[in-house]
Design a protein around this motif. Structure first.
Motif, PDB file in Angstrom:
ATOM      1  N   PRO A 107     -39.299 -84.431  17.520  1.00 30.63           N
ATOM      2  CA  PRO A 107     -39.712 -85.329  16.437  1.00 30.63           C
ATOM      3  C   PRO A 107     -39.806 -84.633  15.087  1.00 30.63           C
ATOM      4  O   PRO A 107     -39.814 -83.389  15.008  1.00 30.63           O
ATOM      5  CB  PRO A 107     -41.082 -85.821  16.905  1.00 30.63           C
ATOM      6  CG  PRO A 107     -41.602 -84.716  17.759  1.00 30.63           C
ATOM      7  CD  PRO A 107     -40.392 -84.162  18.468  1.00 30.63           C
ATOM      8  N   PRO A 108     -39.877 -85.412  14.010  1.00 29.47           N
ATOM      9  CA  PRO A 108     -39.954 -84.829  12.662  1.00 29.47           C
ATOM     10  C   PRO A 108     -41.066 -83.783  12.547  1.00 29.47           C
ATOM     11  O   PRO A 108     -42.218 -84.041  12.902  1.00 29.47           O
ATOM     12  CB  PRO A 108     -40.236 -86.049  11.780  1.00 29.47           C
ATOM     13  CG  PRO A 108     -39.573 -87.179  12.504  1.00 29.47           C
ATOM     14  CD  PRO A 108     -39.818 -86.890  13.959  1.00 29.47           C
ATOM     15  N   TYR A 156     -35.481 -83.056  12.205  1.00 24.72           N
ATOM     16  CA  TYR A 156     -35.557 -83.574  13.575  1.00 24.72           C
ATOM     17  C   TYR A 156     -34.233 -83.330  14.284  1.00 24.72           C
ATOM     18  O   TYR A 156     -33.210 -83.035  13.652  1.00 24.72           O
ATOM     19  CB  TYR A 156     -35.850 -85.094  13.558  1.00 24.72           C
ATOM     20  CG  TYR A 156     -34.734 -85.894  12.934  1.00 24.72           C
ATOM     21  CD1 TYR A 156     -33.650 -86.342  13.693  1.00 24.72           C
ATOM     22  CD2 TYR A 156     -34.715 -86.172  11.564  1.00 24.72           C
ATOM     23  CE1 TYR A 156     -32.594 -87.033  13.113  1.00 24.72           C
ATOM     24  CE2 TYR A 156     -33.670 -86.869  10.973  1.00 24.72           C
ATOM     25  CZ  TYR A 156     -32.613 -87.296  11.761  1.00 24.72           C
ATOM     26  OH  TYR A 156     -31.570 -87.976  11.182  1.00 24.72           O
ATOM     27  N   SER A 180     -45.856 -80.559  13.361  1.00 21.74           N
ATOM     28  CA  SER A 180     -45.318 -81.848  13.784  1.00 21.74           C
ATOM     29  C   SER A 180     -46.005 -82.947  12.988  1.00 21.74           C
ATOM     30  O   SER A 180     -47.232 -83.092  13.042  1.00 21.74           O
ATOM     31  CB  SER A 180     -45.552 -82.054  15.284  1.00 21.74           C
ATOM     32  OG  SER A 180     -44.999 -83.275  15.704  1.00 21.74           O
TER      33      SER A 180
END
Length: 220
Positions: A107-108, A156, A180
Motif C-alpha cells: 500500500p501507499p 505503491y 505506511s
C-alpha cells in the motif's frame, strides 16, 4: 563591506553549499558492525569490537525464499537492513524482497531516509509514486525490469496479474524506514482524533471508526 562581514558571508555560503550537496557521510574505517545493545547513542549504531566481528555479521539468507502473503493486503516485505545484517552499519545500503499474491498490494507508503529501486524477479506489477505537485508517475513493469521511487515520496506496488509476483528492492540507507500512510493515520498510538481524520478525508466519524477497526493489528 568590512573584511569581517565578508568572512561571515563566505562562511555562510560554504555551509549552505555543504548542506546542499551532503548525503550519508563517508565511512572513517573499514567496518563498524552494529552493536544494538550499546547504550551509546549515535546516528546509527555503536561499533562492535573488531576482534569480535565474524562473517555472520555480513550474512543473511532471508531473501532466498518467498515470504508468506496470506494477509489482508496480499503482500509481504522481507527486509535485509542493519537490523538483520549488523555489518551494514555506516555503509548506507540495504535490501528487501517483496512478494505479492495475485491481486496483492504493497500500500501507499514512503521511505523517509532512502531512494528505492526495484527489480522484478517474477510476474508483473503496476507501480507509481506521487510528486509534491500531486502528479502521479506510474507504469506497469514485468520480470527483468526496474523502477525507481524517489526518496520520501509516497509510492505503491500492485500485482494486477493472476499469478504471484516478487521484486528485490535496494535502498541507499542502512535503515530506510517505512511510513505506511493509511496505517500511520488510522492506527497510531495515541490515535489521531476522529474529527481530524473526518475533516481531512471528508468522511463522517462512523466511517473513521470503521476504517480504524479494519486496519487495527489482528490480536494473536
Amino acid at each position: 563591506m568590512s573584511p569581517t562581514n565578508s568572512f561571515i558571508i563566505l562562511v555562510i555560503l560554504c555551509c549552505a553549499i555543504s548542506f546542499a550537496f551532503s548525503s550519508d557521510p563517508d565511512t572513517l574505517q573499514d567496518l563498524c558492525v552494529a552493536l544494538p545493545s550499546s547504550a551509546v547513542k549515535v546516528n546509527g549504531f555503536a561499533c562492535k569490537e573488531e576482534s569480535n566481528v565474524t562473517e555472520a555479521d555480513f550474512f543473511f539468507a532471508g531473501l532466498a525464499n518467498p515470504g508468506l502473503t496470506n494477509n489482508t493486503l496480499g503482500s509481504v516485505v522481507t527486509a535485509a537492513n542493519v537490523d538483520k545484517i549488523p555489518g551494514l552499519n555506516t555503509l548506507g545500503v540495504s535490501f528487501s524482497r517483496i512478494d505479492y499474491k495475485a491481486g496483492g498490494l504493497n500500500p501507499p507508503h514512503t521511505h523517509p531516509r532512502a531512494t528505492e529501486i526495484v527489480f522484478v524477479l517474477d510476474g508483473q506489477l503496476d507501480v507509481g509514486f506521487i510528486t509534491t505537485a500531486n502528479k502521479l508517475i506510474s507504469k506497469s513493469i514485468k520480470k527483468g525490469e526496474i523502477f525507481v521511487f524517489p526518496k520520501g515520496l509516497v509510492h505503491y506496488q500492485k500485482n494486477n496479474g493472476d499469478k504471484p509476483a516478487s521484486v528485490l528492492s535496494a535502498f541507499n540507507s542502512q535503515l530506510p524506514g517505512t511510513f505506511s500512510v493509511a496505517a500511520a493515520l488510522f492506527t497510531s498510538s495515541p490515535t489521531v482524533p476522529d474529527d481530524v481524520l473526518s475533516q481531512a478525508f471528508q468522511i463522517d466519524t462512523k466511517q473513521v471508526d470503521s476504517i480504524k477497526a479494519k486496519l487495527a493489528p489482528k490480536k494473536s
